[in-house]
Write a protein that holds these residues in place. Structure first.
Motif, PDB file in Angstrom:
ATOM      1  N   PRO A   5      26.969  49.860  46.888  1.00  0.00           N
ATOM      2  CA  PRO A   5      25.955  48.884  46.490  1.00  0.00           C
ATOM      3  C   PRO A   5      25.893  47.765  47.524  1.00  0.00           C
ATOM      4  CG  PRO A   5      27.990  48.424  45.342  1.00  0.00           C
ATOM      5  CD  PRO A   5      28.235  49.677  46.159  1.00  0.00           C
ATOM      6  N   PRO A   6      24.833  46.972  47.533  1.00  0.00           N
ATOM      7  CA  PRO A   6      24.843  45.769  48.366  1.00  0.00           C
ATOM      8  C   PRO A   6      26.066  44.925  48.018  1.00  0.00           C
ATOM      9  CG  PRO A   6      22.684  46.115  47.388  1.00  0.00           C
ATOM     10  CD  PRO A   6      23.611  47.089  46.728  1.00  0.00           C
ATOM     11  N   LEU A   7      26.618  44.271  49.021  1.00  0.00           N
ATOM     12  CA  LEU A   7      27.874  43.543  48.859  1.00  0.00           C
ATOM     13  C   LEU A   7      27.696  42.087  49.285  1.00  0.00           C
ATOM     14  CD1 LEU A   7      31.011  43.681  48.361  1.00  0.00           C
ATOM     15  CD2 LEU A   7      31.210  44.150  50.808  1.00  0.00           C
ATOM     16  N   GLU A 161      15.679  39.426  47.964  1.00  0.00           N
ATOM     17  CA  GLU A 161      14.247  39.721  48.020  1.00  0.00           C
ATOM     18  C   GLU A 161      13.832  40.152  49.421  1.00  0.00           C
ATOM     19  OE1 GLU A 161       9.946  37.518  47.134  1.00  0.00           O
ATOM     20  OE2 GLU A 161      11.835  36.409  46.916  1.00  0.00           O
ATOM     21  N   ARG A 162      14.349  39.454  50.422  1.00  0.00           N
ATOM     22  CA  ARG A 162      13.985  39.774  51.802  1.00  0.00           C
ATOM     23  C   ARG A 162      14.622  41.075  52.276  1.00  0.00           C
ATOM     24  NH1 ARG A 162      13.135  34.811  50.605  1.00  0.00           N
ATOM     25  NH2 ARG A 162      11.600  33.534  51.733  1.00  0.00           N
ATOM     26  N   LEU A 163      15.716  41.452  51.648  1.00  0.00           N
ATOM     27  CA  LEU A 163      16.354  42.727  51.967  1.00  0.00           C
ATOM     28  C   LEU A 163      15.701  43.887  51.219  1.00  0.00           C
ATOM     29  CD1 LEU A 163      20.116  41.648  51.891  1.00  0.00           C
ATOM     30  CD2 LEU A 163      18.785  42.280  53.916  1.00  0.00           C
ATOM     31  N   GLY A 164      14.862  43.554  50.245  1.00  0.00           N
ATOM     32  CA  GLY A 164      14.204  44.594  49.461  1.00  0.00           C
ATOM     33  C   GLY A 164      15.100  45.237  48.432  1.00  0.00           C
ATOM     34  N   VAL A 165      16.092  44.475  47.943  1.00  0.00           N
ATOM     35  CA  VAL A 165      16.999  44.987  46.909  1.00  0.00           C
ATOM     36  C   VAL A 165      17.000  44.022  45.737  1.00  0.00           C
ATOM     37  CG1 VAL A 165      18.440  46.209  48.570  1.00  0.00           C
ATOM     38  CG2 VAL A 165      19.044  43.879  47.916  1.00  0.00           C
ATOM     39  N   ASP A 166      17.436  44.500  44.592  1.00  0.00           N
ATOM     40  CA  ASP A 166      17.552  43.673  43.395  1.00  0.00           C
ATOM     41  C   ASP A 166      18.885  42.927  43.440  1.00  0.00           C
ATOM     42  OD1 ASP A 166      17.894  42.670  40.768  1.00  0.00           O
ATOM     43  OD2 ASP A 166      16.635  44.270  39.955  1.00  0.00           O
ATOM     44  N   VAL A 167      18.868  41.633  43.168  1.00  0.00           N
ATOM     45  CA  VAL A 167      20.111  40.870  43.205  1.00  0.00           C
ATOM     46  C   VAL A 167      21.128  41.424  42.217  1.00  0.00           C
ATOM     47  CG1 VAL A 167      19.411  39.121  41.510  1.00  0.00           C
ATOM     48  CG2 VAL A 167      21.044  38.516  43.318  1.00  0.00           C
ATOM     49  N   ALA A 168      20.652  42.016  41.133  1.00  0.00           N
ATOM     50  CA  ALA A 168      21.560  42.585  40.133  1.00  0.00           C
ATOM     51  C   ALA A 168      22.257  43.849  40.627  1.00  0.00           C
ATOM     52  CB  ALA A 168      20.795  42.888  38.844  1.00  0.00           C
ATOM     53  N   ASP A 169      21.818  44.386  41.759  1.00  0.00           N
ATOM     54  CA  ASP A 169      22.492  45.556  42.337  1.00  0.00           C
ATOM     55  C   ASP A 169      23.719  45.167  43.153  1.00  0.00           C
ATOM     56  OD1 ASP A 169      20.615  47.265  41.239  1.00  0.00           O
ATOM     57  OD2 ASP A 169      19.359  47.299  43.034  1.00  0.00           O
ATOM     58  N   PHE A 170      23.881  43.869  43.438  1.00  0.00           N
ATOM     59  CA  PHE A 170      24.989  43.424  44.286  1.00  0.00           C
ATOM     60  C   PHE A 170      26.328  43.507  43.564  1.00  0.00           C
ATOM     61  CE2 PHE A 170      21.893  41.651  47.145  1.00  0.00           C
ATOM     62  CZ  PHE A 170      22.550  41.549  48.356  1.00  0.00           C
ATOM     63  N   ALA A 171      27.359  43.840  44.343  1.00  0.00           N
ATOM     64  CA  ALA A 171      28.747  43.610  43.946  1.00  0.00           C
ATOM     65  C   ALA A 171      29.223  42.386  44.719  1.00  0.00           C
ATOM     66  CB  ALA A 171      29.622  44.810  44.279  1.00  0.00           C
ATOM     67  N   ASP A 217      41.365  45.958  47.136  1.00  0.00           N
ATOM     68  CA  ASP A 217      41.441  46.422  45.754  1.00  0.00           C
ATOM     69  C   ASP A 217      40.053  46.449  45.117  1.00  0.00           C
ATOM     70  OD1 ASP A 217      44.173  46.721  45.881  1.00  0.00           O
ATOM     71  OD2 ASP A 217      44.635  44.919  44.707  1.00  0.00           O
ATOM     72  N   ALA A 218      39.281  45.384  45.363  1.00  0.00           N
ATOM     73  CA  ALA A 218      37.927  45.315  44.809  1.00  0.00           C
ATOM     74  C   ALA A 218      37.058  46.435  45.351  1.00  0.00           C
ATOM     75  CB  ALA A 218      37.308  43.943  45.116  1.00  0.00           C
ATOM     76  N   VAL A 219      37.196  46.743  46.620  1.00  0.00           N
ATOM     77  CA  VAL A 219      36.435  47.840  47.228  1.00  0.00           C
ATOM     78  C   VAL A 219      36.751  49.153  46.523  1.00  0.00           C
ATOM     79  CG1 VAL A 219      36.224  49.244  49.314  1.00  0.00           C
ATOM     80  CG2 VAL A 219      36.085  46.753  49.472  1.00  0.00           C
ATOM     81  N   ASP A 220      38.027  49.364  46.235  1.00  0.00           N
ATOM     82  CA  ASP A 220      38.411  50.592  45.520  1.00  0.00           C
ATOM     83  C   ASP A 220      37.734  50.649  44.150  1.00  0.00           C
ATOM     84  OD1 ASP A 220      40.024  51.447  47.584  1.00  0.00           O
ATOM     85  OD2 ASP A 220      41.877  50.670  46.715  1.00  0.00           O
ATOM     86  N   ARG A 221      37.670  49.497  43.456  1.00  0.00           N
ATOM     87  CA  ARG A 221      37.010  49.456  42.153  1.00  0.00           C
ATOM     88  C   ARG A 221      35.507  49.721  42.277  1.00  0.00           C
ATOM     89  NH1 ARG A 221      39.895  46.071  38.452  1.00  0.00           N
ATOM     90  NH2 ARG A 221      42.137  46.321  38.869  1.00  0.00           N
ATOM     91  N   ILE A 222      34.907  49.093  43.258  1.00  0.00           N
ATOM     92  CA  ILE A 222      33.456  49.238  43.465  1.00  0.00           C
ATOM     93  C   ILE A 222      33.096  50.686  43.757  1.00  0.00           C
ATOM     94  CG2 ILE A 222      31.554  48.620  45.011  1.00  0.00           C
ATOM     95  CD1 ILE A 222      33.004  45.874  45.373  1.00  0.00           C
ATOM     96  N   ARG A 223      33.935  51.334  44.517  1.00  0.00           N
ATOM     97  CA  ARG A 223      33.635  52.700  44.954  1.00  0.00           C
ATOM     98  C   ARG A 223      34.163  53.769  43.993  1.00  0.00           C
ATOM     99  NH1 ARG A 223      34.752  52.102  51.525  1.00  0.00           N
ATOM    100  NH2 ARG A 223      32.568  51.701  52.069  1.00  0.00           N
ATOM    101  N   SER A 224      34.839  53.360  42.939  1.00  0.00           N
ATOM    102  CA  SER A 224      35.420  54.345  42.019  1.00  0.00           C
ATOM    103  C   SER A 224      34.379  54.918  41.063  1.00  0.00           C
ATOM    104  CB  SER A 224      36.552  53.701  41.225  1.00  0.00           C
ATOM    105  OG  SER A 224      36.049  52.670  40.408  1.00  0.00           O
TER     106      SER A 224
END
Length: 224
Positions: A5-7, A161-171, A217-224
């Motif tokens: 996801p966007p980070l 918005e300028r990246l063309g992604v939803d802010v709710a998609d961010f981790a 550790d957070a990356v592992d959670r995000i990608r799990s």
């Protein structure tokens, strides 16, 4: 394997070691991230831009606690440096300097806020800031004098918005009180183990590791 996801990630206390040097292990992780990476920090704009360049990712940053952002060759401003300068003048008139020496590399390139060493009197600084319509945030590294409604969380939607992604998609990953608003707008949020209590309470998860270990550790959670 699912796409990343966007980070949005803080620097000090999150990508760093305890001594504030960058943990070199995080750099390849950021470089290999297959979605937009936003470096979101309280530092002045040149620092996160330089970090992006050294890591080898697109220069996409939220700096000065949300006071300024840079994305797709566009600078976005959300704060008023003039009022911050007035606070600095009044603080010095009370007999206090900002604490960073004559060169003051902490504020030299800062455009929308003021950073003051934490060994300076907070009560005096806060009273002066209030008179000028500003408020003080303690990030754990400095006192930041900034406009109301200016935060990483307020700036990130404009960047998204300028990246063309939803802010709710961010981790989002961070450690400080100035990451709270970032955690509130991101779809998922992680506080490293060394985080301040308010950041831990706001984050969706608190990981076991501290500093750079916590980011991994957070990356592992995000990608799990």
């Amino acid at each position: 394997m699912a796409e990343d996801p966007p980070l949005a990630v803080d620097i000090d206390g999150t990508l760093s070691r305890e001594d504030r040097s960058i943990d070199s292990r995080v750099m390849d992780v950021l470089r290999g991230w297959d979605a937009p990476v936003v470096i979101a920090t309280g530092k002045a704009l040149p620092y996160p831009v330089a970090l992006c360049q050294f890591v080898g990712v697109e220069e996409c940053v939220v700096a000065e606690n949300g006071g300024v952002a840079y994305v797709d060759d566009e600078l976005l401003y959300f704060g008023d440096r003039r009022a911050a300068d007035q606070v600095a003048e009044a603080f010095e008139a009370e007999g206090y300097d900002l604490g960073w020496g004559d060169a003051d590399l902490t504020n030299r390139w800062r455009e929308t806020e003021l950073a003051v060493r934490r060994d300076r009197p907070l009560d005096v600084l806060s009273e002066i800031a209030e008179r000028h319509g500003l408020h003080v945030v303690d990030t754990g590294f400095a006192y930041h004098v900034k406009s109301e409604g200016m935060s990483k969380g307020d700036a990130l939607p404009a960047v998204a918005e300028r990246l063309g992604v939803d802010v709710a998609d961010f981790a989002a990953v961070g450690d400080s009180p100035n990451d709270v608003e970032l955690f509130e707008v991101a779809g998922e949020s992680y506080a490293v183990a060394n985080a301040e209590d308010i950041a831990k309470r706001t984050a969706d998860e608190v990981v076991d590791g501290s500093y750079g270990d916590g980011f991994l550790d957070a990356v592992d959670r995000i990608r799990s």
